[in-house]
Design an enzyme around this catalytic site. Structure first.
Site, PDB file in Angstrom:
ATOM      1  N   ASP A 238     -10.038   4.036   9.508  1.00  0.00           N
ATOM      2  CA  ASP A 238      -9.370   4.784  10.571  1.00  0.00           C
ATOM      3  C   ASP A 238      -9.683   4.265  11.971  1.00  0.00           C
ATOM      4  OD1 ASP A 238      -7.837   6.417   8.942  1.00  0.00           O
ATOM      5  OD2 ASP A 238      -9.502   7.797   8.605  1.00  0.00           O
TER       6      ASP A 238
ATOM      7  N   ASP B 167      -2.391   6.889   4.234  1.00  0.00           N
ATOM      8  CA  ASP B 167      -2.668   7.093   5.664  1.00  0.00           C
ATOM      9  C   ASP B 167      -2.886   5.758   6.383  1.00  0.00           C
ATOM     10  OD1 ASP B 167      -3.589   9.003   3.765  1.00  0.00           O
ATOM     11  OD2 ASP B 167      -4.715  10.113   5.261  1.00  0.00           O
TER      12      ASP B 167
HETATM   13  N1  GLY Z   1      -6.119  10.624   7.486  1.00  0.00           N
HETATM   14  C1  GLY Z   1      -6.729  11.795   7.030  1.00  0.00           C
HETATM   15  C2  GLY Z   1      -5.836  12.948   6.987  1.00  0.00           C
HETATM   16  O1  GLY Z   1      -4.637  12.834   7.221  1.00  0.00           O
HETATM   17  O2  GLY Z   1      -6.331  14.029   6.705  1.00  0.00           O
END
Ligand code: GLY
Length: 378
Positions: free
Chosen positions: A89, A150
């Site tokens: 992330d 994601d």
């Molecule tokens: N990327 C983590 C979520 O969307 O919770």
């Protein structure tokens, strides 16, 4: 809908929040309308930075500018310390903070920070499995060969780094990862797995699964939304038509499976009935993704208007039924987001990424900004 008036209401909450948060970062709420504050320990700090940059772009308020610049400095320190950055992330974190700082005011330090962040993200590339590993250290028994949908939103940092440096390596890796995501995370009916496992040594596919969804084979609505937007962005950078088609399939599935008010339940395979938690953040992300997708479709393509229309109507529905409308008591913009329903973490709460994408959607609809996933000239 008067988009500007709605944006101005968000500014009231944001200005109150700047005073309250004192340089810390909102994450999620826990039933009390107040944000849990974190300080560079999570994956979500960039969304507050992104809200500050969007808000500054709207009104050029010097206090908001100060908070945005301060936030980028804190991201620089985090990167120097490599603190809590052992996950994919890095893209979410640094696109909306440092990349944004560069895009809004051509700050060279911010650009360098974003490029260094891209280098760190590349360290998660696993050549043997041909994936960017989402979580955990290399060789991790559970997560060593795992991707999650994601991650498509973390790839713009890599595409952008190639553009900035002229080094094709970043984008080449992002492309392989996006391709693999398309082939394994997206199913034939346009639904998606949240995560997929590969053999870390051979790259052989093993199985789809979930982390935050209802069950392994279900379609977690936020994952679906990450996919719509992420594949549309892959198309913007790479101009490969199959990425556009994939974004289109995911968008159709999303549209066909939302309830009457167009705001998704937390998982499309959970009971679609009153009382089941929604995830307003999924609908806010999907709206931005569909606005992005629509821009790439020909004027003659009937889905161009239908994606645009769906995005607008869903934002209107959120503005009328979910928005805190300039509250200075409640700290979020968008009620009824969910983080991790099965895990009991913020199942019906404010989630900072929901607020960010709601504001990005308003800024897009008002013709002001498309967020910070790519240079405006692209
Ligand atoms: N990327 C983590 C979520 O969307 O919770």
């Amino acid at each position: 809908m008067n988009w500007s008036a709605t944006i101005e209401q968000t500014l009231l909450t944001t200005k109150a929040n700047i005073a309250r948060f004192q340089g810390q970062f909102p994450h999620v709420s826990h039933g009390d309308g107040k944000y849990q504050l974190v300080n560079h320990t999570d994956w979500t700090e960039g969304f507050w930075a992104g809200i500050l940059w969007l808000s500054y772009e709207y009104g050029k308020d010097p206090d908001i500018h100060h908070a945005a610049v301060q936030s980028v400095r804190s991201f620089q320190e985090r990167l120097q310390q490599e603190s809590h950055l052992q996950h994919h992330d890095i893209g979410f974190l640094y696109s909306l903070s440092a990349m944004a700082g560069w895009m809004v005011e051509q700050n060279e330090d911010a650009r360098q920070t974003a490029l260094q962040a891209a280098d760190l993200l590349l360290k998660r590339w696993r050549p043997s499995a041909q994936i960017i590993q989402a979580w955990g250290p290399e060789g991790d028994p559970e997560n060593g060969g795992r991707i999650i949908i994601d991650c498509l939103m973390n790839l713009p940092l890599l595409y952008w780094a190639s553009e900035q440096t002229g080094d094709p390596h970043y984008a080449a890796i992002a492309r392989i990862h996006a391709d693999k995501s398309r082939r394994f995370l997206v199913r034939g009916d346009g639904s998606s797995y949240h995560t997929f496992y590969f053999d870390p040594q051979t790259g052989d596919s093993i199985r789809g699964g979930t982390h935050q969804g209802f069950r392994d084979g279900s379609t977690w609505s936020r994952g679906q939304a990450w996919g719509i937007y992420g594949f549309a962005l892959a198309y913007r950078y790479l101009r490969e038509p199959y990425f556009l088609d994939t974004a289109r399939q995911l968008a159709r599935y999303f549209i066909d499976h939302v309830p009457e008010d167009l705001v998704a339940y937390w998982d499309f395979d959970a009971p679609q009935q009153q009382g089941e938690p929604r995830d307003s953040s999924a609908s806010a992300i999907a709206a931005c993704g569909m606005l992005e997708l629509a821009q790439h479709l020909d004027e003659s393509d009937p889905e161009r208007a239908s994606f645009q229309e769906f995005a607008e109507q869903s934002v209107i529905s959120m503005a009328n039924g979910y928005f805190t409308a300039g509250s200075t008591e409640e700290e979020g913009f968008l009620r009824h987001g969910s983080y991790f329903v099965r895990g009991g973490i913020s199942p019906d709460d404010f989630v900072i990424w929901g607020d960010y994408f709601f504001l990005e959607a308003l800024m897009r609809l008002d013709g002001r900004s498309t967020g910070y996933w790519y240079e405006r000239s692209l």
